[in-house]
Write a protein that holds these residues in place. Sequence first.
Motif, PDB file in Angstrom:
ATOM      1  N   LYS A  65       0.837  -1.210   0.000  1.00  0.00           N
ATOM      2  CA  LYS A  65       0.000   0.000   0.000  1.00  0.00           C
ATOM      3  C   LYS A  65       0.870   1.257   0.000  1.00  0.00           C
ATOM      4  N   ALA A  66       1.954   1.235   0.762  1.00  0.00           N
ATOM      5  CA  ALA A  66       2.856   2.393   0.806  1.00  0.00           C
ATOM      6  C   ALA A  66       3.457   2.646  -0.570  1.00  0.00           C
ATOM      7  N   GLU A  67       3.843   1.581  -1.241  1.00  0.00           N
ATOM      8  CA  GLU A  67       4.409   1.744  -2.578  1.00  0.00           C
ATOM      9  C   GLU A  67       3.349   2.275  -3.550  1.00  0.00           C
ATOM     10  N   ALA A  68       2.147   1.767  -3.454  1.00  0.00           N
ATOM     11  CA  ALA A  68       1.070   2.246  -4.328  1.00  0.00           C
ATOM     12  C   ALA A  68       0.786   3.726  -4.065  1.00  0.00           C
ATOM     13  N   PHE A  69       0.781   4.110  -2.790  1.00  0.00           N
ATOM     14  CA  PHE A  69       0.540   5.504  -2.435  1.00  0.00           C
ATOM     15  C   PHE A  69       1.674   6.391  -2.942  1.00  0.00           C
ATOM     16  N   ALA A  70       2.916   5.926  -2.798  1.00  0.00           N
ATOM     17  CA  ALA A  70       4.065   6.706  -3.271  1.00  0.00           C
ATOM     18  C   ALA A  70       4.002   6.880  -4.788  1.00  0.00           C
ATOM     19  N   ARG A  71       3.567   5.858  -5.487  1.00  0.00           N
ATOM     20  CA  ARG A  71       3.428   5.970  -6.935  1.00  0.00           C
ATOM     21  C   ARG A  71       2.316   6.963  -7.295  1.00  0.00           C
ATOM     22  N   PHE A  72       1.275   7.027  -6.456  1.00  0.00           N
ATOM     23  CA  PHE A  72       0.156   7.930  -6.695  1.00  0.00           C
ATOM     24  C   PHE A  72       0.583   9.391  -6.592  1.00  0.00           C
ATOM     25  N   PHE A  73       1.633   9.698  -5.782  1.00  0.00           N
ATOM     26  CA  PHE A  73       2.108  11.073  -5.617  1.00  0.00           C
ATOM     27  C   PHE A  73       2.507  11.721  -6.943  1.00  0.00           C
ATOM     28  N   LEU A 101       1.666  23.523   7.918  1.00  0.00           N
ATOM     29  CA  LEU A 101       1.879  22.301   8.699  1.00  0.00           C
ATOM     30  C   LEU A 101       1.384  21.068   7.927  1.00  0.00           C
ATOM     31  N   ALA A 102       0.280  21.219   7.208  1.00  0.00           N
ATOM     32  CA  ALA A 102      -0.229  20.092   6.409  1.00  0.00           C
ATOM     33  C   ALA A 102       0.782  19.712   5.320  1.00  0.00           C
ATOM     34  N   PHE A 103       1.386  20.731   4.665  1.00  0.00           N
ATOM     35  CA  PHE A 103       2.401  20.441   3.652  1.00  0.00           C
ATOM     36  C   PHE A 103       3.631  19.787   4.284  1.00  0.00           C
ATOM     37  N   SER A 104       4.015  20.244   5.462  1.00  0.00           N
ATOM     38  CA  SER A 104       5.159  19.642   6.151  1.00  0.00           C
ATOM     39  C   SER A 104       4.880  18.187   6.493  1.00  0.00           C
ATOM     40  N   LEU A 105       3.658  17.908   6.967  1.00  0.00           N
ATOM     41  CA  LEU A 105       3.273  16.536   7.289  1.00  0.00           C
ATOM     42  C   LEU A 105       3.277  15.676   6.023  1.00  0.00           C
ATOM     43  N   GLN A 106       2.733  16.229   4.957  1.00  0.00           N
ATOM     44  CA  GLN A 106       2.719  15.494   3.685  1.00  0.00           C
ATOM     45  C   GLN A 106       4.148  15.193   3.240  1.00  0.00           C
ATOM     46  N   ALA A 115       8.338  11.742   1.362  1.00  0.00           N
ATOM     47  CA  ALA A 115       9.738  11.432   1.074  1.00  0.00           C
ATOM     48  C   ALA A 115      10.081   9.973   1.392  1.00  0.00           C
ATOM     49  N   PRO A 116       9.773   9.466   2.601  1.00  0.00           N
ATOM     50  CA  PRO A 116      10.090   8.062   2.869  1.00  0.00           C
ATOM     51  C   PRO A 116       9.301   7.099   1.978  1.00  0.00           C
ATOM     52  N   LEU A 117       8.051   7.442   1.665  1.00  0.00           N
ATOM     53  CA  LEU A 117       7.263   6.562   0.804  1.00  0.00           C
ATOM     54  C   LEU A 117       7.836   6.523  -0.617  1.00  0.00           C
ATOM     55  N   ILE A 118       8.283   7.651  -1.101  1.00  0.00           N
ATOM     56  CA  ILE A 118       8.899   7.691  -2.428  1.00  0.00           C
ATOM     57  C   ILE A 118      10.211   6.916  -2.421  1.00  0.00           C
ATOM     58  N   LEU A 119      10.990   7.084  -1.358  1.00  0.00           N
ATOM     59  CA  LEU A 119      12.230   6.315  -1.246  1.00  0.00           C
ATOM     60  C   LEU A 119      11.943   4.817  -1.174  1.00  0.00           C
ATOM     61  N   LEU A 120      10.901   4.442  -0.449  1.00  0.00           N
ATOM     62  CA  LEU A 120      10.516   3.040  -0.354  1.00  0.00           C
ATOM     63  C   LEU A 120      10.169   2.504  -1.746  1.00  0.00           C
ATOM     64  N   ALA A 121       9.373   3.245  -2.496  1.00  0.00           N
ATOM     65  CA  ALA A 121       8.991   2.813  -3.843  1.00  0.00           C
ATOM     66  C   ALA A 121      10.220   2.704  -4.744  1.00  0.00           C
ATOM     67  N   GLN A 122      11.142   3.662  -4.642  1.00  0.00           N
ATOM     68  CA  GLN A 122      12.351   3.622  -5.462  1.00  0.00           C
ATOM     69  C   GLN A 122      13.229   2.429  -5.091  1.00  0.00           C
TER      70      GLN A 122
END
Length: 176
Positions: free
Chosen positions: A37-45, A82-87, A92-99
Amino acid sequence: MAHATEPAPEEARHPMRFHAPHAHLSSVFGNDWFALKAEAFARFFGTPTFLIAQTLIVGGWIVANMLGISRFDPYPFILLNLAFSLQAAYAAPLILLAQTRQADRDKALAEADAHHREDIALACQQRETELARETSQMAELLRRNTELTELTRQLAERIETLTRELHEHLTPTRHF
């Protein structure tokens, strides 16, 4: 580069035989529900859908707070910041995970492709060796055929000579 183990005969022509050695490997983050799911979400970004949706939400947020429709985050939009910072903290970690997962897949596929190319090269080399052997055999058979043809010609000439001599010997000569 030699293979550690040769495939069993029934596996020798399986189209995915070069991927089999990598089947036991799991990616760095595993294949559990969260990782997938994390990889799918990172790809969705990186999709246009995400970018358009985020733009609409941020635009609506700013318009609602600027026009006074809602006052939950007045200018300078600290809550939005703050919402952008949380995002960003999660993106970043989700994108790194997908990569990382993609790099693992790419590495496994590259190794499988290398083994495949190696197998093709070996098969070509075996075919060339067999072709050279068969060419040598064909040349030897052609040489023997030429010798037999020459021997047959010589024997035919000898038979013709003997037949003529026998004919001359057995038929009386008539003198008129």
